[in-house]
Design an enzyme around this catalytic site. Sequence first.
Site: not given
Length: 244
Positions: A139, A18, A60-61, A156, A152, A187, A37
Amino acid sequence: MTLLAGRVAVVTGAAQGLGLAMARAYADAGARVVIGDLDQSRAEQAAATLGEAAIGVACDVVRADQVQSLVDAATGHFGRLDVFVNNAGITRDATLRTMSEDDFDQVISVHLKGCWNGTRFAAARMREQQSGAIVNISSLSGKVGMVGQSNYSAAKAGIVGMTKAAAKELAHHGIRVNAIQPGLIRSAMTEAMPQKVWDQKLSEIPMGRAGEPSEIASVALFLASDLSSYMTGTVLEVTGGRFM
């Protein structure tokens, strides 16, 4: 298209999937793009597919210094920052009984802290020019909760709350903050599901099909452009009608 002509966009987690679809949509709309990335080489390879108007940067976020460096790379290379997409994410699915503390912490950290880092550092730069658009990728799991995804789904859902809070804080600076909640999108990851699981998810979608990455990218383009100039704090579901 020239919806983003003259603008600079950063997309995290954009070496594939995405993220890359959104980066490509932005480049096709005239933007110069920074692909962030975890893997430097993959970021550079992805940027190369977009032409000379794109660069790849390792990020690395979870690391505040690296997110700041990502923003600095955009402004240093292209001179400004107009769009920031918080897309980077991971999954560590397991039931409550079997999920490890580390699996919980990693998912919360990458999604929620990563989004916070991206939002705050992008906003700090955008405030200087009194304009900008931040797009957060949530999400459908954050709306309804999914079995085996307590980490997750929580992350989200948190992104939705963060989006609304940031939108209220930043509106008077000319910065808009919105979120997208994708449903079942085709995906490599989703197509690796067991056929029984895929069929079950598909049966829940009124439109009768999975979405394509380009269909998320087009919504991300809308939120990044002036077409959505009077929208902030919104959450757009791109789900084919699943769990309306």
